[in-house]
Design a protein around this motif. Sequence first.
Motif, short mmCIF file in Angstrom:
data_model
loop_
_atom_site.label_atom_id
_atom_site.label_comp_id
_atom_site.label_asym_id
_atom_site.label_seq_id
_atom_site.Cartn_x
_atom_site.Cartn_y
_atom_site.Cartn_z
N GLU A 109 1.10 -1.14 0.01
CA GLU A 109 0.09 0.03 -0.20
C GLU A 109 1.09 1.13 0.15
O GLU A 109 1.97 1.16 0.44
CB GLU A 109 -0.80 0.03 1.41
CG GLU A 109 -1.98 -1.11 1.41
CD GLU A 109 -2.84 -1.16 0.37
OE1 GLU A 109 -3.05 0.14 -0.37
OE2 GLU A 109 -3.44 -1.85 -0.14
N GLY A 110 0.38 2.31 -0.53
CA GLY A 110 1.10 3.65 -0.59
C GLY A 110 0.85 4.76 -1.52
O GLY A 110 -0.05 4.02 -2.42
N ASP A 111 0.93 5.89 -1.21
CA ASP A 111 0.90 6.76 -2.06
C ASP A 111 1.63 7.03 -3.27
O ASP A 111 1.09 7.43 -4.38
CB ASP A 111 1.09 8.29 -1.46
CG ASP A 111 0.41 9.26 -2.33
OD1 ASP A 111 -0.75 9.13 -2.54
OD2 ASP A 111 1.30 10.48 -2.43
N HIS A 112 2.55 6.19 -3.32
CA HIS A 112 3.58 6.06 -4.71
C HIS A 112 3.00 4.62 -5.27
O HIS A 112 2.83 3.77 -4.43
CB HIS A 112 4.91 5.86 -4.39
CG HIS A 112 5.50 7.34 -3.69
ND1 HIS A 112 5.78 8.29 -4.40
CD2 HIS A 112 5.42 7.34 -2.40
CE1 HIS A 112 6.40 9.32 -3.63
NE2 HIS A 112 6.05 8.87 -2.25
N LEU A 113 3.08 4.57 -6.65
CA LEU A 113 2.82 3.58 -7.21
C LEU A 113 3.56 3.18 -8.29
O LEU A 113 4.12 4.09 -9.28
CB LEU A 113 1.50 3.56 -8.00
CG LEU A 113 0.91 2.51 -8.78
CD1 LEU A 113 0.59 1.32 -8.01
CD2 LEU A 113 -0.47 2.86 -9.51
N LEU A 114 4.12 1.84 -8.31
CA LEU A 114 4.85 1.20 -9.60
C LEU A 114 3.91 0.28 -10.14
O LEU A 114 3.51 -0.47 -9.60
CB LEU A 114 5.82 0.56 -9.05
CG LEU A 114 7.20 1.34 -8.40
CD1 LEU A 114 8.13 0.27 -7.84
CD2 LEU A 114 7.96 2.20 -9.33
N LEU A 115 3.73 0.45 -11.50
CA LEU A 115 2.83 -0.15 -12.35
C LEU A 115 3.72 -0.83 -13.42
O LEU A 115 4.48 -0.18 -14.00
CB LEU A 115 1.68 1.19 -13.08
CG LEU A 115 0.94 0.13 -14.03
CD1 LEU A 115 0.00 -1.01 -13.32
CD2 LEU A 115 -0.24 1.53 -14.19
N THR A 116 3.44 -2.17 -13.50
CA THR A 116 4.30 -2.67 -14.83
C THR A 116 3.79 -4.01 -15.05
O THR A 116 2.10 -4.17 -15.02
CB THR A 116 5.61 -3.32 -14.03
OG1 THR A 116 6.60 -3.69 -15.02
CG2 THR A 116 5.60 -4.53 -12.95
N ALA B 77 -10.97 -2.34 -13.00
CA ALA B 77 -10.17 -2.65 -12.06
C ALA B 77 -9.00 -2.07 -11.70
O ALA B 77 -8.32 -1.81 -10.74
CB ALA B 77 -10.05 -4.14 -12.09
N LEU B 78 -8.29 -1.56 -12.85
CA LEU B 78 -7.01 -1.09 -12.80
C LEU B 78 -7.10 0.17 -12.31
O LEU B 78 -6.55 0.67 -11.33
CB LEU B 78 -6.34 -1.10 -14.23
CG LEU B 78 -5.00 -0.17 -14.38
CD1 LEU B 78 -4.04 -0.74 -13.30
CD2 LEU B 78 -4.50 -0.33 -15.69
N GLY C 14 -6.36 4.19 -7.73
CA GLY C 14 -6.92 4.92 -6.72
C GLY C 14 -6.24 6.48 -6.83
O GLY C 14 -6.29 6.76 -8.17
N SER C 15 -6.10 6.87 -5.75
CA SER C 15 -5.50 8.35 -5.86
C SER C 15 -4.27 8.41 -5.64
O SER C 15 -3.70 9.36 -5.00
CB SER C 15 -6.12 9.17 -4.78
OG SER C 15 -5.90 8.50 -3.51
#
Lengths: 278, 584
Positions: free
Chosen positions: B475-482, B519-520, B525-526
């Motif tokens: 969880e976190g405000d930073h997001l790594l998407l791959t 879903a993505l 989210g934010s």
Amino acid sequence: MDVAGITPTLRAKDYKSDVAPVWCPGCGHFSVLSAVTKALAHLKLHKERVAMISGIGCSSRLPAYVDAYGFHGIHGRALPLASGLKAARPDLTVIVAGGDGDGFSIGGNHFLHACRRNMDLTYIVMDNEVYGMTKGQASPTTQPDWAKSKLTPHGTGMRPFLPTAIALAAGASFIARGFAGDPNGLTKLLVEAIEHPGFAFLQVLSPCQTFRPEQKEWKHLVHPVETAPTDDPVDAARFIQADDGMALGLFYVRRLPVWQPQNQPTATPADLEREFAL
Amino acid sequence: MTDRPTLAGGATLAITGSGGSGAVTAGLILLAAVGRAGYFGLLGRSAGPQIRGGESAAMLRFGLRPIECMGDRFDLLVGLDWENVARFADELPLDRDSLILTDAQAGPIPEILVRSGAQVRSLPWKALADAAAEGRVNMVALGMVGAMLGLPLDALEAGARTTLGGKGGRVLTPSLDCIRSGYSAADAVPVSPSALAPAVARWNISGNEAAGLGAVRGGVRFVAAYPITPASEVLEWLAPRLELLGGSLLQAEDELASINMIIGSSFGGVPSLTATSGPGLSLMVEGLGLAVASETPVVVVNVQRGGPSTGIPTKSEQSDLNIALYGLHGDAPHLVLAALGIRDCIDTVEWAVGLAERLQTVAIVLSDQMLGQSRAIIDPPGDRPFGAGERPRLLRPIAQDADPDHRRYRPAPDGVSPMALPGLPGGMYTAEGLEHGAGGTPSSRAIDHAEQLDKRLHKLTGFDYGPDWAEIRGEGDHLLLTWGSSAGPVFEAAERLRDSGTPTRAIALRLLAPLQRDALLEAIGSAGSILVVEQNQAAQCFAYLHSQRALPEHARSFARPGPLPLRPAEIMRALTDRDGREET
């Protein structure tokens, strides 16, 4: 093959579907279709155990006109489509139909390897020395000086592809030539081709009334093979090289090993997984 | 070197040598030994294009948890010889804390490695090997390294037996002698206790083997394929095993043949698959369109390599996403999946087979050289993909008996019409690549085209794919998407960021098409900062997600081509250092 007496005998017309052919009036392919249905009736094959496979072109429309299972695939790939089906379903009678462009140009590599793989397939090439569906271009079997196509206004300048010679060199085990204008002879050759255990190549001279009207003359040029079929590839090569392209009949037939996987399961995936365990 | 690297502490090492020096063999034995001792491990390999005599390296990383990617650096570099090593020195990041082990007799260490500042120790491998009958330097070095890592000797011996057992006693016996000789000549190091033995035996498996296993678990019994690097091991694993399962593998004359062959076999009712790499996939694309149009299920496992054209056949890149998504002409909806790791190759390929069968369509599964040719110690997979328990298998809807209205392409509520298989009386139809009406007869009418296009699209978009479209961690405000194999370094980067006080979530896409957009977006989210990570130049996934309106405007891209693997530290830097890299 049927067990005699279990199913009612079907007549040739029972193997025709209710789809109307797209072919031009007088096209040779009508009589090839007729010969196919006669051969199926003669062999008393269950319709549902027959698969007609084709690529693209006028002649490749044939599967839809036969009341059997069929696959109308893409240009040049009828033989791989049929080979995969036969590998997976050896119980089926698999018949491949197509034209000279589909089989010898775009599909040429598959023709070579289907000949040498020698699966139990029947391959009918309706050869009219022209691409009909794209409105009359030269094909691999067109004579070098045929200049009626805008694409090759001076003719192709290339010697034609010799289907029977290539088939022999590539290892086909049954090589014959029929003529659309000789329906009875063609039906007989088709029956023999289907019954042959291995890759049976049947070139059918099938005139194109629209783009090659001069092929009406073929009926005066064809002549039966005067010798019995040989099983010697050297004799066959000599015959084919001397052939004028108009000899009709079975040239060469030889029993060669048929490529057909027939494995019975002796393991489950769970059995295989044990090899990974430390 | 500050601390001696340990198995429990995540030791990383590379074994290098010229082709034929046995660097990779030594690595394979070490991996098997470490697995025996109860640790997890990962082995990647690097090879040049030469058949023999080129460079080769085995890169290993160990630990107490499953290893999903290579680390940022190597603790140890075991240099059996230095021929051609300069060609892949950039794949071997060393620093002042690294230790180079070599034998001075192997010649001077290349300048490019010396410059790292790594410490060097020369060890008498050649002398020890020469003292043994048919002695091998790689096995002596292996014994010594095993001892330095604290491996029990019996684990090393077991690893050698597993790896070399097939080669017979003439290879195994002298190898064992050399391993023992190196082991006893190493510094006396207390032997590590074996890690807690797992309840179920772990597996030692490569990504390509895993893809093959996923195929047969999914029911595949026919494969036609043409050899190609780096996919051939999928086929080599499958060929003899399909025979045991009652199936078969046909080596085709080319990829045009292989794709059409599996369309033919699938038409006959046998779940079918092929495996290839970029150039082969390029040749198959017309055939894939036929499978889409004729609604014939087939699966293609595409083990990506550097492209375009012949590119870099032996090295990894994630640059085939565009062809997998967009390569087909016409409106040709199909499935695109990507395996997220070696173990995931099993589940993703099995899932892909099930989806292709259930939806009567094409599934392209993207693996790559790094997954395919690496091996890992893994926990065995569950009975169903992704630990889904007794979820029913996905099967092809088949016409069972003569339905009075068995029209093959009849629109159905879910878009999937039961398929009659050859042999079913009354089910006869002609499968078509031409547009067709509900019965299969060719048609160029607008109404038929619209109806069949809608049928083929909605059967995919309307299906419930469940939760396995992605793997989401943290969880976190930073997001790594791959997507795909970059999941390994991304998961590690996210975890390390969290551990160091930067809360970071990681999302790895497994189902790329049809994109599970809602879903993505919900999973995104934010998130305040979003970085899309992938191993290609053109930011293919980033562009795709934007085209689907599945990314907020502030999302950034971190995309760079192969062949160097993505490493966790560079991903961490790219997320936290906004100015560090040009943004797409």
